[in-house]
Design a protein around this motif. Sequence first.
Motif, PDB file in Angstrom:
ATOM      1  N   GLN A 228       0.818  -1.226   0.000  1.00  0.00           N
ATOM      2  CA  GLN A 228       0.000   0.000   0.000  1.00  0.00           C
ATOM      3  C   GLN A 228       0.846   1.268   0.000  1.00  0.00           C
ATOM      4  OE1 GLN A 228      -3.783  -0.033   2.421  1.00  0.00           O
ATOM      5  NE2 GLN A 228      -2.677  -1.613   3.558  1.00  0.00           N
ATOM      6  N   LYS A 229       2.145   1.087   0.336  1.00  0.00           N
ATOM      7  CA  LYS A 229       3.047   2.240   0.506  1.00  0.00           C
ATOM      8  C   LYS A 229       2.494   3.201   1.555  1.00  0.00           C
ATOM      9  CE  LYS A 229       4.804   2.116  -4.257  1.00  0.00           C
ATOM     10  NZ  LYS A 229       3.920   1.028  -4.723  1.00  0.00           N
ATOM     11  N   GLN A 230       1.941   2.627   2.618  1.00  0.00           N
ATOM     12  CA  GLN A 230       1.345   3.415   3.695  1.00  0.00           C
ATOM     13  C   GLN A 230       1.690   2.797   5.052  1.00  0.00           C
ATOM     14  OE1 GLN A 230      -1.498   6.340   2.924  1.00  0.00           O
ATOM     15  NE2 GLN A 230       0.485   6.245   1.895  1.00  0.00           N
ATOM     16  N   PHE A 231       1.786   3.643   6.054  1.00  0.00           N
ATOM     17  CA  PHE A 231       1.937   3.156   7.415  1.00  0.00           C
ATOM     18  C   PHE A 231       0.581   2.698   7.935  1.00  0.00           C
ATOM     19  CE2 PHE A 231       5.776   5.656   6.979  1.00  0.00           C
ATOM     20  CZ  PHE A 231       6.717   4.876   7.645  1.00  0.00           C
TER      21      PHE A 231
ATOM     22  N   ILE B 111       4.623   8.209  -0.302  1.00  0.00           N
ATOM     23  CA  ILE B 111       3.677   7.999   0.801  1.00  0.00           C
ATOM     24  C   ILE B 111       2.600   9.080   0.793  1.00  0.00           C
ATOM     25  CG2 ILE B 111       3.438   8.077   3.322  1.00  0.00           C
ATOM     26  CD1 ILE B 111       6.263   6.766   3.438  1.00  0.00           C
ATOM     27  N   MET B 112       3.006  10.340   0.643  1.00  0.00           N
ATOM     28  CA  MET B 112       2.043  11.432   0.677  1.00  0.00           C
ATOM     29  C   MET B 112       1.134  11.417  -0.549  1.00  0.00           C
ATOM     30  SD  MET B 112       2.325  12.858   3.587  1.00  0.00           S
ATOM     31  CE  MET B 112       1.351  14.367   3.391  1.00  0.00           C
ATOM     32  N   ARG B 113       1.671  11.076  -1.696  1.00  0.00           N
ATOM     33  CA  ARG B 113       0.828  11.016  -2.898  1.00  0.00           C
ATOM     34  C   ARG B 113      -0.200   9.890  -2.782  1.00  0.00           C
ATOM     35  NH1 ARG B 113       1.804  14.653  -6.397  1.00  0.00           N
ATOM     36  NH2 ARG B 113       3.863  15.519  -6.852  1.00  0.00           N
ATOM     37  N   GLU B 114       0.194   8.780  -2.218  1.00  0.00           N
ATOM     38  CA  GLU B 114      -0.738   7.675  -2.017  1.00  0.00           C
ATOM     39  C   GLU B 114      -1.802   8.073  -0.994  1.00  0.00           C
ATOM     40  OE1 GLU B 114      -2.233   4.029  -3.084  1.00  0.00           O
ATOM     41  OE2 GLU B 114      -0.447   5.031  -3.911  1.00  0.00           O
ATOM     42  N   MET B 115      -1.376   8.780   0.052  1.00  0.00           N
ATOM     43  CA  MET B 115      -2.330   9.245   1.057  1.00  0.00           C
ATOM     44  C   MET B 115      -3.348  10.197   0.443  1.00  0.00           C
ATOM     45  SD  MET B 115      -1.863  11.768   4.274  1.00  0.00           S
ATOM     46  CE  MET B 115      -2.255  13.113   3.147  1.00  0.00           C
TER      47      MET B 115
ATOM     48  N   ASN C  29      -4.329  -3.044  10.825  1.00  0.00           N
ATOM     49  CA  ASN C  29      -3.971  -2.594   9.470  1.00  0.00           C
ATOM     50  C   ASN C  29      -4.695  -1.307   9.043  1.00  0.00           C
ATOM     51  OD1 ASN C  29      -2.169  -4.736   9.048  1.00  0.00           O
ATOM     52  ND2 ASN C  29      -3.834  -6.079   8.363  1.00  0.00           N
ATOM     53  N   GLU C  30      -5.234  -0.588  10.008  1.00  0.00           N
ATOM     54  CA  GLU C  30      -5.885   0.695   9.676  1.00  0.00           C
ATOM     55  C   GLU C  30      -4.879   1.650   9.052  1.00  0.00           C
ATOM     56  OE1 GLU C  30      -7.251   4.591  12.162  1.00  0.00           O
ATOM     57  OE2 GLU C  30      -8.047   2.689  12.921  1.00  0.00           O
ATOM     58  N   VAL C  31      -5.306   2.325   8.010  1.00  0.00           N
ATOM     59  CA  VAL C  31      -4.499   3.353   7.356  1.00  0.00           C
ATOM     60  C   VAL C  31      -5.192   4.688   7.560  1.00  0.00           C
ATOM     61  CG1 VAL C  31      -3.580   4.206   5.165  1.00  0.00           C
ATOM     62  CG2 VAL C  31      -3.622   1.735   5.625  1.00  0.00           C
ATOM     63  N   ASN C  32      -4.499   5.647   8.150  1.00  0.00           N
ATOM     64  CA  ASN C  32      -5.111   6.952   8.355  1.00  0.00           C
ATOM     65  C   ASN C  32      -4.141   8.081   8.038  1.00  0.00           C
ATOM     66  OD1 ASN C  32      -3.610   7.668  10.854  1.00  0.00           O
ATOM     67  ND2 ASN C  32      -4.828   6.050  11.820  1.00  0.00           N
ATOM     68  N   VAL C  33      -4.675   9.273   7.947  1.00  0.00           N
ATOM     69  CA  VAL C  33      -3.889  10.446   7.556  1.00  0.00           C
ATOM     70  C   VAL C  33      -2.788  10.727   8.564  1.00  0.00           C
ATOM     71  CG1 VAL C  33      -3.993  12.955   7.244  1.00  0.00           C
ATOM     72  CG2 VAL C  33      -5.746  11.495   6.217  1.00  0.00           C
TER      73      VAL C  33
ATOM     74  N   PHE D 218      -7.942  12.368   0.334  1.00  0.00           N
ATOM     75  CA  PHE D 218      -8.308  13.752   0.004  1.00  0.00           C
ATOM     76  C   PHE D 218      -9.582  13.757  -0.822  1.00  0.00           C
ATOM     77  CE2 PHE D 218      -4.407  16.744   0.381  1.00  0.00           C
ATOM     78  CZ  PHE D 218      -4.097  16.225   1.612  1.00  0.00           C
ATOM     79  N   PRO D 219     -10.493  14.709  -0.636  1.00  0.00           N
ATOM     80  CA  PRO D 219     -10.419  15.747   0.392  1.00  0.00           C
ATOM     81  C   PRO D 219     -10.562  15.150   1.780  1.00  0.00           C
ATOM     82  CG  PRO D 219     -12.553  15.803  -0.696  1.00  0.00           C
ATOM     83  CD  PRO D 219     -11.720  14.824  -1.463  1.00  0.00           C
TER      84      PRO D 219
END
Length: 529
Positions: free
Chosen positions: A399-402, A432-436, A408-412, A441-442
């Motif tokens: 996911q390229k996310q923390f 990471i930020m682009r995937e987020m 396994n929750e992914v949040n901002v 977003f929004p």
Amino acid sequence: MAFTFQINNDVVWDYDKNLLERAEANIPALLETEVRPIRIVERIPEDQRANDFELRESEKNILSLNDYSLGRDESLILDLGDHYVGQFSVDIASVGSPMDAPLYLRLKFAEVPSELYADSADYDGWLSRSWIQEEYVHLDVLPATLKLPRRYSCRYVELTVIDTSPKWKASFSNPLFVAKSSVSMDQLSAVTIEDEELKAIYNVSVKTLLDCMQTVFEDGPKRDRRLWLGDLRLQALANYYTFNDLFLAKRCLYLFGGMRTNDGKIPANVFTEPELTPDDTFLFDYSLFFVTSLFDYVEHTKDYDALENLYPIAKKAVDLALEQVDSQGRLVLTEDWPVFVDWSNDFEKSTAGQAIMIYTLKRFLKLAEAYNESEKAHYQQLLNQMVDFSKQALFDTEQKQFIIEGTNEVNVASQVWMVLAEVFDKRTNKRIMREMMKNHFPIKGIATPYMYHHVVEALFIADCSEEAIKLMKDYWGKMIELGADTFWEAFKPEDLEFSPYGSPILNSYCHAWSCTPAYLIGKYLLVNK
């Protein structure tokens, strides 16, 4: 974990007389400015207004104020033209037959129009209604000058006559608001911002900061009028790029350093009146922000005397926090020392807390180097463990996310704070930020400029400047569209009526953690430009 009132009656406090004397030596003299209303305004009927942030100019002329005498249930709204913090006075006389009954008067002070549309009697929230800026006064003899002893944070002053008698009315003249702050706009260095939207955001940010700079960096001059560590960290950064009041920054650091528990825990906030008093509220991340705030101050000022005095307190704060880290480098949070991150309860905060610990350790190591800390290698090893654990156990490579461990929750907040902590290099942070942004977003469910600040700064750190600027314009710029003179404590663009307290009448519309665009613009957009 959600933020709740804490009551810790068994805390034993250690007051450091030397540090508190240093804090008191830096109390600023408040500057006073006389402000007079510029016009009379009035409410707009509900079926004619687009939202509750609108008033319209009255046909009454402010220069003829004393001609508009008021009887029972009649009122006037005075507009100061901008947001101010200070005290109000007004001359009042009786008009008509002899004064055969007292004047019963209500004065209501509002930062924004929505407070005037709200009925105080309807408030039933979880914060004390005593914060409502409303006064009921009886005057037995007129003429008189009414000078209210309390301090108010407002733009609008509503005068309502509850009753006189059928024989006479009340006439008002010479309304005066004495605004107070520890700084003046004259202290600002000239900056050139060509983008008009950013210029407006910068100017309102500066005004927000100015009104919060009193004898300490207050979190909100309307409410709570306290020094909170999370707010201090952001206010001090904005201050370094604007007023550069180093004495006030030093005072606040010494206040926190001088009042801590006997085991070294730093309170989340302190009171300064009627005497210096630490609050029995403790937040894990706020205690760490003493360390980062000290780092920011020393880096900006090279004040190594302050480092000498406050480093042992910072070290103890780090040591206490590290007791929450297990042998694998995992932060284990507890209910009695929660991490704040943001008001929202819509996401889990453990990964963000892990990142804040890493963010702090990196800055503490720089303080340790300047202090010639003999145990520096020990802290570096612990930092490396926490970084390694974050990469191996908390980062989902697909996911390229923390993620949140276990769910396994992914949040901002997880992505933002790990990017701010620079756990990975800039290229990975950008991914990471682009995937987020693609998935979150929004932004929804987050209502504080505090959290939005961290999102924007993470975008700058990750070399996503265009997205950072757009988010600033979309969020803080929207408040300006709605008429903000200063930036607000809470704001949901998707829900203009949002209040964490159940009524706008308790919202703070000039709030410390909202002033940071001045810092963000100054650091990331104006340097070397």
